[in-house]
Write a protein that holds these residues in place. Structure first.
Motif, PDB file in Angstrom:
ATOM      1  N   GLY A 214      37.936  51.721  58.327  1.00 55.47           N
ATOM      2  CA  GLY A 214      38.466  52.364  57.389  1.00 55.47           C
ATOM      3  C   GLY A 214      39.612  53.196  57.904  1.00 55.47           C
TER       4      GLY A 214
ATOM      5  N   PHE B 201      41.424  45.409  52.330  1.00 56.69           N
ATOM      6  CA  PHE B 201      40.079  46.397  52.477  1.00 56.69           C
ATOM      7  C   PHE B 201      38.882  45.162  52.676  1.00 56.69           C
TER       8      PHE B 201
ATOM      9  N   ARG C  70      35.886  51.052  50.689  1.00 54.62           N
ATOM     10  CA  ARG C  70      36.892  50.378  49.872  1.00 54.62           C
ATOM     11  C   ARG C  70      37.285  51.452  48.705  1.00 54.62           C
TER      12      ARG C  70
ATOM     13  N   ASN D 114      40.869  52.500  48.093  1.00 56.17           N
ATOM     14  CA  ASN D 114      41.475  52.322  46.717  1.00 56.17           C
ATOM     15  C   ASN D 114      41.999  53.548  46.046  1.00 56.17           C
TER      16      ASN D 114
ATOM     17  N   THR E 174      43.921  40.311  46.784  1.00 61.15           N
ATOM     18  CA  THR E 174      42.563  40.642  46.956  1.00 61.15           C
ATOM     19  C   THR E 174      41.739  39.477  46.397  1.00 61.15           C
TER      20      THR E 174
ATOM     21  N   ASN F 254      38.902  40.345  45.272  1.00 56.29           N
ATOM     22  CA  ASN F 254      37.769  41.216  44.671  1.00 56.29           C
ATOM     23  C   ASN F 254      38.586  41.764  43.166  1.00 56.29           C
TER      24      ASN F 254
ATOM     25  N   GLU G 270      38.746  45.563  42.257  1.00 56.61           N
ATOM     26  CA  GLU G 270      39.531  46.234  42.947  1.00 56.61           C
ATOM     27  C   GLU G 270      41.096  46.002  42.209  1.00 56.61           C
TER      28      GLU G 270
END
Lengths: 269, 284
Positions: free
Chosen positions: A143, A167, A175, A179, A197, A199, A202
């Motif tokens: 991170g 991420f 994550r 965000n 992404t 995801n 996300e």
């Protein structure tokens, strides 16, 4: 401060088509992709893996040429790396032989200009990396590395930030944290952000618009405007509206046709 | 407009390296990474092993009454090292001059060739087998020929050292320069880096650990070849001392010379180990 001349969209991708030459023949990565991102918009691009998301982003950044089509930033065609574009790569992409400070000053070194120390220090404080100047990437968590990469991309104050699954390698808690940080930075700096992404949650959390890409050859299949108010909180993710939206986007991705085989005859462009 | 640095490759991540297909016989990164810090107990054990071997040899040679012209006791060797150093010292200087000059020439050429050749994959593929031949052929075999050409002075030895160390440096440095990390090059390109900047700030740092390994192996091979060349011909140098002392059955002096060579080799290793620790520790 960059002059914002035209009132048109900040970033325009038109007819972007890309073939890669591979040993097993041409690979059709992007197919006539169109994308319009407004100034100050937070745009997320989602799609199945290998659908050409990174290819699209590298093309916008001027790191890749398109087989055909164009990318325009503020109305001017992007033909190579552009000083108004900052890039955040997968897995932070810090240089392991440089400490944090030297990594963040790297863009200034390349451009042969003195680093903007005040801005860098401010950004480091903001992302919670104050006092880590002398640390090497291997001494930082995933991170922290990615936060450093964001500072590096913002250090020279570009107007557009391109983020390529930044991420993807982080755990779920980190994550979420990242965000929130990205939204905060976006709200403060008003950058135009294109964020890639796979995801969907996300994407929904972060963006003004989610652009869904189809499987290879990639093209933008559908755009989902995300109506939620800013600043958003993690609680939002537990609401039915988000749940339904995520499922709708997921269904859209799953309905896209399976990868097509590239016709070699189209290579001339 | 294909990017001249990134080419037209499919973006890949996750530390995957798009390595070339050149020669890659040496990956001795263990040299620079070392075996880690030793505890006091381990240091003690290492010293004890030396004490047992040296003491055992001393006792065995004395008890078995082996004549000193066959095998000298360690104590006699140490004594000879100090009393006869004036006969050995000047030859050490000769050997160092040959080693240093030959190594500087060979290593420089090797480094430059590695940096240039890896930029041209086609040229590299053509040259690779010849470099491999240079690496695997003992350059000592050429020394008689070199002596015929250049006489009994420094010249043939310096050339032999350069021929032995150069390809070693080159093959390792080339392995380093071939480590292409597309993501890091893309990073530099995204800030508008030129080809030269990418070479200087991405390719060289990435190659550095392998370059240091190459420089170390090259130096050790250089020492080997310098001593070997001195044994083949000419009237000076530590290698020449070895043949002379053994011919005259001056075994304590012979072993004292070997001791000096061993120390020289270890100093080379320690030097590059420390250099590696300073400049390449980010990799381990």
């Amino acid at each position: 401060m960059q002059a914002k001349t035209a009132a048109g969209p900040k970033l325009v991708v038109e007819g972007a088509t890309k073939y890669y030459d591979t040993k097993s023949g041409p690979l059709h990565a992007l197919d006539n992709t169109a994308l319009q991102v407004q100034d100050g918009e937070f745009a997320c691009v989602v799609g199945p893996s290998g659908c050409g998301k990174t290819t699209l982003l590298w093309s916008i950044a001027g790191l890749h040429s398109l087989t055909s089509g164009s990318v325009r930033l503020d109305g001017d065609e992007v033909t190579g790396p552009h000083p108004q574009i900052g890039m955040v790569f997968q897995e932070a992409n810090l240089l392991p032989w440089r400490n944090l400070r030297a990594n963040i000053e790297f863009p200034f070194e390349i451009r042969r200009v003195p680093p903007d120390r005040a801005r860098i220090d401010h950004l480091l404080q903001e992302v919670g990396l104050g006092g880590f100047d002398e640390k090497f990437p291997r001494e930082l968590s995933g991170g922290m590395q990615q936060r450093a990469a964001i500072v590096r991309a913002l250090s020279f104050d570009p107007s557009v930030l391109l983020m390529d699954e930044p991420f993807g390698a982080l755990d779920a808690f980190t994550r979420d944290e990242m965000n929130l940080l990205v939204e905060k930075i976006w709200l403060e700096t008003q950058k135009t952000i294109v964020f890639i992404t796979h995801n969907i949650t996300e994407a929904v959390f972060l963006s003004d618009n989610v652009y869904v890409m189809s499987a290879r050859p990639g093209r933008i299949a559908k755009v989902f405007p995300i109506p939620f108010e800013r600043p958003r909180t993690l609680d939002l993710l537990a609401t039915k509206e988000v749940f339904d939206l995520v499922n709708e986007i997921k269904a859209e991705i799953e309905s896209s046709p399976s990868p097509a085989i590239a016709p070699p005859a189209e290579l001339t462009a | 407009m294909v990017d001249k640095e990134l080419g037209d490759k499919i973006p890949e991540f996750g530390g995957k390296e798009a390595g070339g297909q050149g020669v890659d016989v040496t990956n001795l990164s263990a040299f620079t990474s070392g075996t880690g810090r030793r505890t006091a107990g381990e240091v003690f054990a290492i010293i004890m092993v030396a004490v047992i071997i040296v003491g055992g040899a001393e006792a065995w040679i004395r008890l078995a009454d082996i004549p000193h012209y066959v095998l000298p006791t360690p104590s006699a060797t140490i004594v000879a090292l100090f009393t006869d150093f004036r006969f050995i010292g000047p030859h050490l200087v000769h050997t160092l001059i040959e080693l240093f000059s030959g190594y500087v020439i060979g290593a420089s050429i090797g480094l430059i060739l590695a940096a240039v050749i890896t930029q041209f994959p086609f040229a590299e593929k053509i040259i690779a087998p010849y470099i491999l031949m240079l690496v695997t052929t003992p350059m000592l075999a050429l020394v008689p020929l070199l002596i015929l050409q250049f006489g009994f002075g420094y010249a043939p030895r310096i050339i032999a050292v350069a021929l032995a160390s150069g390809p070693m440096v080159m093959i390792n440095a080339a392995t380093g320069f071939r480590r292409v990390d597309l993501a890091k090059i893309a990073l530099a390109r995204s800030f508008g880096a030129t080809t030269f900047q990418i070479f200087l700030k991405i390719r060289v740092p990435m190659a550095l650990p392998m370059i240091i390994v190459g420089l170390m192996i090259g130096a050790i091979f250089g020492l080997l070849t310098a001593v070997g060349a001195e044994m083949v011909g000419g009237g000076f140098g530590l290698g020449n001392r070895l043949t002379t002392f053994s011919a005259q059955l001056q075994m304590p002096q012979f072993f004292a010379t070997i001791l000096i060579l061993a120390i020289l080799g270890i100093l080379i290793y320690v030097f590059f180990f420390l250099v590696g620790k300073k400049f390449a520790s980010w990799e381990s």
